[in-house]
Enzyme design. Structure first.
Site, PDB file in Angstrom:
ATOM      1  N   CYS A   2      -1.753 -18.457   3.879  1.00  0.00           N
ATOM      2  CA  CYS A   2      -2.305 -19.777   4.144  1.00  0.00           C
ATOM      3  C   CYS A   2      -2.049 -20.181   5.601  1.00  0.00           C
ATOM      4  O   CYS A   2      -0.982 -19.927   6.143  1.00  0.00           O
ATOM      5  CB  CYS A   2      -1.737 -20.874   3.265  1.00  0.00           C
ATOM      6  SG  CYS A   2      -2.059 -20.643   1.521  1.00  0.00           S
ATOM      7  N   ARG A  27      -4.173 -15.157   7.903  1.00  0.00           N
ATOM      8  CA  ARG A  27      -3.097 -15.611   7.014  1.00  0.00           C
ATOM      9  C   ARG A  27      -3.570 -15.803   5.572  1.00  0.00           C
ATOM     10  O   ARG A  27      -2.773 -16.080   4.685  1.00  0.00           O
ATOM     11  CB  ARG A  27      -2.526 -16.934   7.524  1.00  0.00           C
ATOM     12  CG  ARG A  27      -1.964 -16.856   8.917  1.00  0.00           C
ATOM     13  CD  ARG A  27      -1.430 -18.203   9.344  1.00  0.00           C
ATOM     14  NE  ARG A  27      -0.313 -18.599   8.536  1.00  0.00           N
ATOM     15  CZ  ARG A  27       0.948 -18.216   8.737  1.00  0.00           C
ATOM     16  NH1 ARG A  27       1.232 -17.418   9.735  1.00  0.00           N
ATOM     17  NH2 ARG A  27       1.912 -18.624   7.947  1.00  0.00           N
ATOM     18  N   TRP A  76      -4.525 -18.406   0.892  1.00  0.00           N
ATOM     19  CA  TRP A  76      -4.192 -17.154   0.194  1.00  0.00           C
ATOM     20  C   TRP A  76      -3.533 -17.606  -1.087  1.00  0.00           C
ATOM     21  O   TRP A  76      -2.415 -18.142  -1.070  1.00  0.00           O
ATOM     22  CB  TRP A  76      -3.243 -16.330   1.063  1.00  0.00           C
ATOM     23  CG  TRP A  76      -2.967 -14.959   0.535  1.00  0.00           C
ATOM     24  CD1 TRP A  76      -3.732 -13.842   0.733  1.00  0.00           C
ATOM     25  CD2 TRP A  76      -1.837 -14.539  -0.248  1.00  0.00           C
ATOM     26  NE1 TRP A  76      -3.145 -12.767   0.115  1.00  0.00           N
ATOM     27  CE2 TRP A  76      -1.992 -13.158  -0.500  1.00  0.00           C
ATOM     28  CE3 TRP A  76      -0.726 -15.183  -0.772  1.00  0.00           C
ATOM     29  CZ2 TRP A  76      -1.071 -12.426  -1.232  1.00  0.00           C
ATOM     30  CZ3 TRP A  76       0.189 -14.451  -1.511  1.00  0.00           C
ATOM     31  CH2 TRP A  76       0.014 -13.083  -1.727  1.00  0.00           C
ATOM     32  N   ASN A 112       1.098 -24.973   3.417  1.00  0.00           N
ATOM     33  CA  ASN A 112       1.363 -23.532   3.424  1.00  0.00           C
ATOM     34  C   ASN A 112       2.779 -23.343   2.907  1.00  0.00           C
ATOM     35  O   ASN A 112       3.712 -23.909   3.472  1.00  0.00           O
ATOM     36  CB  ASN A 112       1.234 -22.978   4.848  1.00  0.00           C
ATOM     37  CG  ASN A 112       1.819 -21.580   4.967  1.00  0.00           C
ATOM     38  OD1 ASN A 112       1.741 -20.791   4.033  1.00  0.00           O
ATOM     39  ND2 ASN A 112       2.411 -21.281   6.104  1.00  0.00           N
ATOM     40  N   GLY A 113       2.922 -22.547   1.852  1.00  0.00           N
ATOM     41  CA  GLY A 113       4.252 -22.313   1.311  1.00  0.00           C
ATOM     42  C   GLY A 113       4.186 -22.320  -0.198  1.00  0.00           C
ATOM     43  O   GLY A 113       3.109 -22.128  -0.789  1.00  0.00           O
ATOM     44  N   GLU A 495       4.661   5.295   6.609  1.00  0.00           N
ATOM     45  CA  GLU A 495       3.791   4.367   7.333  1.00  0.00           C
ATOM     46  C   GLU A 495       2.333   4.848   7.291  1.00  0.00           C
ATOM     47  O   GLU A 495       1.421   4.056   7.118  1.00  0.00           O
ATOM     48  CB  GLU A 495       4.289   4.198   8.779  1.00  0.00           C
ATOM     49  CG  GLU A 495       3.470   3.274   9.645  1.00  0.00           C
ATOM     50  CD  GLU A 495       3.375   1.827   9.140  1.00  0.00           C
ATOM     51  OE1 GLU A 495       4.039   1.476   8.145  1.00  0.00           O
ATOM     52  OE2 GLU A 495       2.602   1.057   9.730  1.00  0.00           O
ATOM     53  N   LYS A 499      -0.752   2.645   5.810  1.00  0.00           N
ATOM     54  CA  LYS A 499      -1.926   2.315   6.627  1.00  0.00           C
ATOM     55  C   LYS A 499      -3.195   2.727   5.898  1.00  0.00           C
ATOM     56  O   LYS A 499      -4.189   2.018   5.899  1.00  0.00           O
ATOM     57  CB  LYS A 499      -1.887   3.029   7.992  1.00  0.00           C
ATOM     58  CG  LYS A 499      -0.930   2.462   9.000  1.00  0.00           C
ATOM     59  CD  LYS A 499      -1.324   1.128   9.595  1.00  0.00           C
ATOM     60  CE  LYS A 499      -0.784  -0.057   8.901  1.00  0.00           C
ATOM     61  NZ  LYS A 499       0.571  -0.437   8.953  1.00  0.00           N
ATOM     62  N   GLU A 502      -3.710   0.447   2.395  1.00  0.00           N
ATOM     63  CA  GLU A 502      -3.914  -0.999   2.474  1.00  0.00           C
ATOM     64  C   GLU A 502      -5.272  -1.384   3.043  1.00  0.00           C
ATOM     65  O   GLU A 502      -5.793  -2.446   2.729  1.00  0.00           O
ATOM     66  CB  GLU A 502      -2.782  -1.683   3.260  1.00  0.00           C
ATOM     67  CG  GLU A 502      -2.744  -1.378   4.725  1.00  0.00           C
ATOM     68  CD  GLU A 502      -1.591  -2.073   5.438  1.00  0.00           C
ATOM     69  OE1 GLU A 502      -1.219  -3.175   5.040  1.00  0.00           O
ATOM     70  OE2 GLU A 502      -1.081  -1.497   6.414  1.00  0.00           O
ATOM     71  N   HIS A 518       9.468  18.040  -7.774  1.00  0.00           N
ATOM     72  CA  HIS A 518      10.232  17.503  -8.901  1.00  0.00           C
ATOM     73  C   HIS A 518       9.376  16.613  -9.805  1.00  0.00           C
ATOM     74  O   HIS A 518       9.885  15.716 -10.464  1.00  0.00           O
ATOM     75  CB  HIS A 518      11.461  16.740  -8.394  1.00  0.00           C
ATOM     76  CG  HIS A 518      12.442  17.642  -7.700  1.00  0.00           C
ATOM     77  ND1 HIS A 518      13.217  18.555  -8.368  1.00  0.00           N
ATOM     78  CD2 HIS A 518      12.717  17.810  -6.383  1.00  0.00           C
ATOM     79  CE1 HIS A 518      13.949  19.234  -7.497  1.00  0.00           C
ATOM     80  NE2 HIS A 518      13.657  18.805  -6.280  1.00  0.00           N
ATOM     81  N   LYS A 617      -1.249 -11.748   6.360  1.00  0.00           N
ATOM     82  CA  LYS A 617      -0.439 -11.219   7.451  1.00  0.00           C
ATOM     83  C   LYS A 617       1.037 -11.564   7.295  1.00  0.00           C
ATOM     84  O   LYS A 617       1.908 -10.746   7.521  1.00  0.00           O
ATOM     85  CB  LYS A 617      -0.975 -11.780   8.768  1.00  0.00           C
ATOM     86  CG  LYS A 617      -0.228 -11.306   9.999  1.00  0.00           C
ATOM     87  CD  LYS A 617      -0.739  -9.976  10.436  1.00  0.00           C
ATOM     88  CE  LYS A 617       0.019  -9.405  11.600  1.00  0.00           C
ATOM     89  NZ  LYS A 617      -0.020  -7.937  11.547  1.00  0.00           N
TER      90      LYS A 617
HETATM   91  C1  F6R Z   1       1.534  -3.508   6.697  1.00  0.00           C
HETATM   92  C2  F6R Z   1       2.161  -4.760   7.095  1.00  0.00           C
HETATM   93  C3  F6R Z   1       3.212  -5.309   6.198  1.00  0.00           C
HETATM   94  C4  F6R Z   1       4.317  -5.998   7.019  1.00  0.00           C
HETATM   95  C5  F6R Z   1       5.303  -6.704   6.071  1.00  0.00           C
HETATM   96  C6  F6R Z   1       6.430  -7.356   6.829  1.00  0.00           C
HETATM   97  O1  F6R Z   1       0.570  -3.107   7.626  1.00  0.00           O
HETATM   98  O2  F6R Z   1       1.818  -5.351   8.072  1.00  0.00           O
HETATM   99  O3  F6R Z   1       3.748  -4.332   5.353  1.00  0.00           O
HETATM  100  O4  F6R Z   1       4.972  -5.037   7.786  1.00  0.00           O
HETATM  101  O5  F6R Z   1       4.619  -7.668   5.323  1.00  0.00           O
HETATM  102  O6  F6R Z   1       5.953  -8.337   7.691  1.00  0.00           O
HETATM  103  P1  F6R Z   1       6.847  -8.895   8.872  1.00  0.00           P
HETATM  104  O7  F6R Z   1       7.074  -7.762   9.821  1.00  0.00           O
HETATM  105  O8  F6R Z   1       6.055 -10.007   9.466  1.00  0.00           O
HETATM  106  O9  F6R Z   1       8.142  -9.346   8.257  1.00  0.00           O
END
Ligand code: F6R
Length: 622
Positions: A2, A27, A76, A112-113, A495, A499, A502, A518, A617
């Site tokens: 949000c 967001r 969101w 937001n929250g 990672e 990537k 997601e 295993h 985000k």
């Molecule tokens: C994946 C991604 C998330 C963030 C995670 C932590 O591409 O961006 O997995 O890494 O939500 O977010 P921060 O770093 O803002 O605490």
């Protein structure tokens, strides 16, 4: 998770609010809404489900909503599905909540929250005759403010502070009161909120890029504070209703940094910004052959006293921790535990004297990471935050802060912030090793040189991105992808896999290569794509053997290895080479082709790369 905005001044509010929301769409983007007031007339509310352009279309880009004061929201969903009724703004009066028009309400708000005790508060309000139209916790807060406003009749600040005492959870709130035209009231606890001022106008937003076009002078409102925002002037109050003063901060970074700058997507732009993000971060720490931690405040004495390091984070930031674990243990010899913040906060991990808890977070607002930081502090640990967003809550609450200099990151999938976090952790490891005498002066000098050379090597990988683009079109129909590696290569696999899944929605898993046999190897069948990360010379043969085991079960293989390791081509179907570097720092290079692979696969599927479904985000809920 949000985004909220607010404006009051001499200009038409709706276009400014829409413009701000566009910068915050990362967001959340399942619905959006505006409330705008024209002088002392009632606030007009307009909402739309789906992405922001639908709200912009519905309001003729804001032109059909006259007025110079307003608030806006991009959602969101947490409480209640993404529907018109649950979209913000929410109002205190009785209405259908479904849509548009002037609202006969004393209070209108966006939030937001997450309000944890909303059910209990709703019961109380139902008892007092309030009627609810939505499933949201926000409607409860707005109505609670209205309840105290009417009960005590001492004005908005008092009504808001009484509400703040009563609610549990996190919030950045922006509210308009019918009796106070031209003013927006805001409150904050644990969700981000900044307030900007210019000569004749004031702005509020969840993040700086939303208002940067209009002003660079911002206040970072503190936890449990309230703001009274009028055109060109802002007053702050604490929970007792006493006025407090806050410093005005000048934002120095460029507004263009938050624009796409000719790239089709923010993610591609941010992938290309990695040489700069990494260079800026390294240069802020490595100066004239030394690692300068004076701004961080980690003294040699502290470094010498450490007996244990716990790294706590979520998602990609946790993957940085996984990589850093291998580097720190190898260079410094201090035991390192890497914990998911969402688990750490509920575990009873013993934290002894000499423990440094490092919280890694791009946004500095992730709820689980923030909670983990607080738990670590309660248990007496020294805390260090590695954070990208200046002034964020985690940065403010940690004992020490190391800022990564990645600049604003807009794409939901992180790339440049991840890379900046990696080199920050690497620089820290090298300095710890120097201070504790676990490397020689020569090794120290060489490691710093290697660190400084990374940006240029990333640039070279990016110059060859078309090969990855071609390969991604070949694998676009994959159903399952496995990323495997050992040691640091396993951390990179984690990672790479995230990537991919997601943003392309293709199922993928990362496995420590030796673990596959295993159980999971039973999933390998004809054509399953297995991507092996092969950058660690002492583990190379072992991982190649694990890949051969997959190939003999029908897998199609891709390998990432260091320039010169041409023998890989005998074993795999497609090879990507990265420049040679010290093997401790290889994650910074090997991750780049994997980011590109995820990006191009998502494009091949025609997906919204910058705003993948179900994500946001900054995850400010638990
Ligand atoms: C994946 C991604 C998330 C963030 C995670 C932590 O591409 O961006 O997995 O890494 O939500 O977010 P921060 O770093 O803002 O605490």
């Amino acid at each position: 998770m949000c985004g909220i905005v607010g404006y009051t001044g001499n200009h038409q509010a709706a276009p400014i609010l829409l413009d701000g929301l566009a910068k915050l769409e990362y967001r959340g983007y399942d619905s959006a809404g505006l409330a705008v007031r024209d002088g002392s007339k009632l606030a007009e509310v307009v909402k739309a489900t789906g992405k922001l352009y639908r709200l912009a279309d519905k309001t003729d880009q804001g032109r059909s909503l006259p007025g110079t004061c307003g608030i806006g929201h991009t959602r969101w969903a947490t409480h209640g599905d993404p529907s018109m009724i649950n979209a913000h703004p929410h109002v205190s009066g009785n209405c259908s909540g479904s849509g548009s028009g002037a609202v006969e309400s004393d209070v209108v708000g966006v939030h937001n929250g997450i309000i944890e005790n909303f059910a209990e508060l709703k019961e109380k309000l139902l008892h007092h005759g309030y009627v609810f139209y939505s499933d949201t916790d926000t409607e409860v807060v707005v109505k609670l403010v209205d309840y105290y406003y009417k009960k005590y009749k001492i004005g908005p600040i008092d009504a808001i502070t009484r509400t703040m005492v009563r609610v549990r959870g996190s919030y950045a709130l922006a509210l308009m009161f019918r009796d106070y035209p031209g003013e927006v009231f805001a409150a904050r606890k644990d969700s981000p909120l900044i307030i900007g001022t210019a000569d004749d106008a004031s702005y509020l937003a969840s993040d700086v890029p939303a208002i940067l076009k209009y002003t660079r002078s911002v206040y970072y409102i503190d936890n449990l504070q309230v703001a009274r925002v009028a055109p060109g002037s802002v007053k702050f109050y604490d929970l007792n209703g006493d006025e407090v003063s806050l410093p005005l901060t000048e934002i120095t970074w460029d507004a263009a940094a938050a624009e796409k700058g000719g790239y089709e997507h923010f993610m591609l732009k941010e992938i290309h910004e990695q040489p700069t993000a990494v260079r800026d971060t390294v240069n802020s720490l490595v100066k004239e052959g030394r690692v300068d931690l004076s701004a961080v405040g980690l003294t040699e004495e502290i470094i010498r006293s450490l007996t244990q390091i716990d790294i706590v984070a979520c998602g990609s930031a946790w993957h940085v921790g996984m990589a850093a674990q291998y580097v720190i243990e190898d260079l410094v010899g201090i035991p390192v535990r890497v914990e998911l913040a969402s688990e750490f906060r509920y575990r009873s991990l013993p934290i002894g004297e000499g423990t440094l808890v490092i919280v890694i977070s791009q946004s500095g607002e992730t709820a689980d990471s923030l909670a983990a930081l607080r738990v670590a502090k309660e248990r007496g640990a020294l805390t260090l935050a590695i954070v990208n967003v200046i002034g964020s809550t985690i940065a403010r609450e940690a004992d020490h802060v190391l800022y990564t200099l990645a600049g604003p990151e807009i794409a939901v999938a992180t790339t440049k912030a991840y890379s900046a976090q990696l080199v920050a952790m690497d620089a820290l490891a090298v300095e710890m090793a120097r201070v504790r005498g676990t490397i020689t002066a020569d090794q120290f000098g060489r490691l710093l040189e290697e660190l400084s050379a990374i940006p240029d090597k990333i640039r070279r990988i990016l110059e060859d991105k078309e090969r990855i683009q071609w390969f991604s079109s070949k694998i676009a129909n994959a159903h399952d992808i496995f990323f495997i590696g050992r040691g640091l290569d396993y951390a990179i696999s984690l990672e790479g896999s995230l990537k991919m899944k997601e943003i392309s929605y293709i199922h993928s898993e990362a496995y420590a290569a030796g673990e596959l046999k295993h159980g999971t190897i039973s999933l390998i069948e004809n054509g399953t794509l297995v991507i092996g990360v092969l950058t660690q010379s002492r583990l190379f043969e072992k991982t190649i053997s694990n890949m051969a085991e997959c190939k003999s079960r029908g897998a199609y293989l891709m390998g990432i290895t260091t320039n010169g390791n041409f023998s890989v081509e005998d074993s795999v179907n497609f090879t990507v080479y990265i420049p040679k570097t010290d093997e401790h720092f290889v994650s910074s290079l090997a991750v780049v082709p994997l980011q590109l692979l995820g990006y191009y696969t998502s494009i091949n599927h025609g997906l919204d790369v910058d705003k993948p479904r179900n994500l946001a985000k900054s995850v400010t809920v638990e």
